[in-house]
Design an enzyme around this catalytic site. Structure first.
Site, short mmCIF file in Angstrom:
data_model
loop_
_atom_site.label_atom_id
_atom_site.label_comp_id
_atom_site.label_asym_id
_atom_site.label_seq_id
_atom_site.Cartn_x
_atom_site.Cartn_y
_atom_site.Cartn_z
N TYR A 53 0.85 -1.21 0.00
CA TYR A 53 0.00 0.00 0.00
C TYR A 53 0.88 1.25 0.00
O TYR A 53 1.83 1.33 0.76
CB TYR A 53 -0.89 0.04 1.25
CG TYR A 53 -1.91 -1.04 1.40
CD1 TYR A 53 -2.23 -1.90 0.36
CD2 TYR A 53 -2.57 -1.23 2.62
CE1 TYR A 53 -3.18 -2.90 0.52
CE2 TYR A 53 -3.52 -2.21 2.78
CZ TYR A 53 -3.81 -3.04 1.74
OH TYR A 53 -4.76 -4.04 1.92
N SER A 54 0.64 2.29 -0.79
CA SER A 54 -0.39 2.35 -1.79
C SER A 54 0.29 2.57 -3.15
O SER A 54 0.35 3.68 -3.66
CB SER A 54 -1.37 3.48 -1.47
OG SER A 54 -0.63 4.64 -1.02
#
Length: 317
Positions: A53-54
């Site tokens: 992420y991300s």
């Protein structure tokens, strides 16, 4: 709020898990700090993220969410008060998945560095990796647990057959077993979990921290037409819910929400929490005002009649 035991581990979590996929995506570091402060001040203690992420945000490489969480814990000096979950196996910028020993060993140290901690409470296999023998993955997790870098392990996005096989392999070889499972599960997406996965979870006493608990925000009631999809960066992923079944679910949520003086989001989460196999649904917010919906959900107990209304509206059989 009462704590719930996660699987057969010693992790005692409050009934909502914060989803860290928004950190470095829909909210920046300063906003993330404010939300995390509000989340823990409300009494919650469980945060879930992943090393990837991300990465989908232009200019990001993956690890941004872990970095923000690590900076926050370092500033607040609250590592011992937080139960921290992250994931490994999704290679940023690639469709490939890996649970190979060398990949996990490299990835865990990178996660620990970003998180500014020397241990991870729950380290999860983000996706299945059919090319790596299950015992190889479990053996490296055993090594990490013995080294004190990881306390417990969990799985995410496995098929029922592969999850059961992994659990049976762990028991047969005396290796660490997954204590939690992270499936996609919400009022709209019920079939995949309820049809096969839930029985594996119950049989093996796993804790469930399901993602997309609010169907990317659809179950908040914020999106009721295609014209609403521009309301957030997540709007593009919501179009698939705008069908007859989706509108029927929203109508039921509105009906039940009125009975409890609550918003649809709180009711959708409370429905999940009423399911015996679910431990702590994953949800995220981007404002302090939205945190109130999580608090309400965690303290709200739906009656049998209202659960039946939601069950019928979302029936998949």
């Amino acid at each position: 709020m009462k704590k719930r035991q996660l699987g057969q581990s010693d992790l005692q979590v409050y009934p909502i898990t914060f989803g860290g996929n928004v950190f470095g995506w829909t909210i920046d570091e300063q906003q993330s700090f404010e939300i995390l402060d509000g989340f823990t001040a409300a009494g919650f203690n469980f945060i879930d993220t992943a090393d990837s992420y991300s990465h989908w945000v232009p200019g990001n490489k993956g690890g941004e969410s872990e970095t923000i969480i690590g900076n926050w814990m370092a500033q607040r000096k609250n590592r011992e008060q937080v139960i921290l979950a992250t994931k490994v196996g999704s290679i940023p910028g690639s469709d490939k998945k890996s649970l190979a020993k060398h990949y996990i060993l490299k990835s865990v140290d990178a996660s620990l560095k970003r998180l500014k901690t020397d241990y991870i409470d729950l380290y999860q296999s983000h996706y299945d990796d059919p090319e790596t023998p299950i015992e190889d993955t479990l053996e490296v997790y055993d090594r990490l647990i013995r080294a004190g870098k990881v306390r417990w392990i969990g799985a995410s996005n496995f098929s029922a057959v592969r999850l059961r096989t992994a659990l049976e392999t762990a028991d047969r070889l005396g290796l660490p077993r997954y204590q939690s499972f992270q499936p996609e599960y919400n009022l709209y997406q019920r079939e995949a979990y309820e049809k096969e996965l839930e029985q594996v979870v119950v049989d093996h006493q796993l804790g469930v921290i399901n993602y997309y608990a609010l169907a990317s925000g659809f179950l908040t009631g914020k999106y009721r037409s295609e014209a609403d999809l521009d309301k957030s960066k997540r709007g593009a992923g919501i179009k698939k819910y705008l069908d007859d079944r989706g509108f029927k679910i929203l109508k039921a949520l509105d009906q039940v929400a009125e009975q409890y003086n609550a918003n649809p989001a709180s009711i959708a989460l409370a429905w999940l929490l009423a399911r015996p196999s679910v431990t702590a649904p994953i949800a995220s917010v981007t404002s302090l005002a939205q945190l109130e919906d999580l608090v309400k959900a965690a303290t709200l107990k739906l009656n049998v009649e209202d659960i039946a209304i939601l069950d019928e509206a979302s029936d998949w059989q």
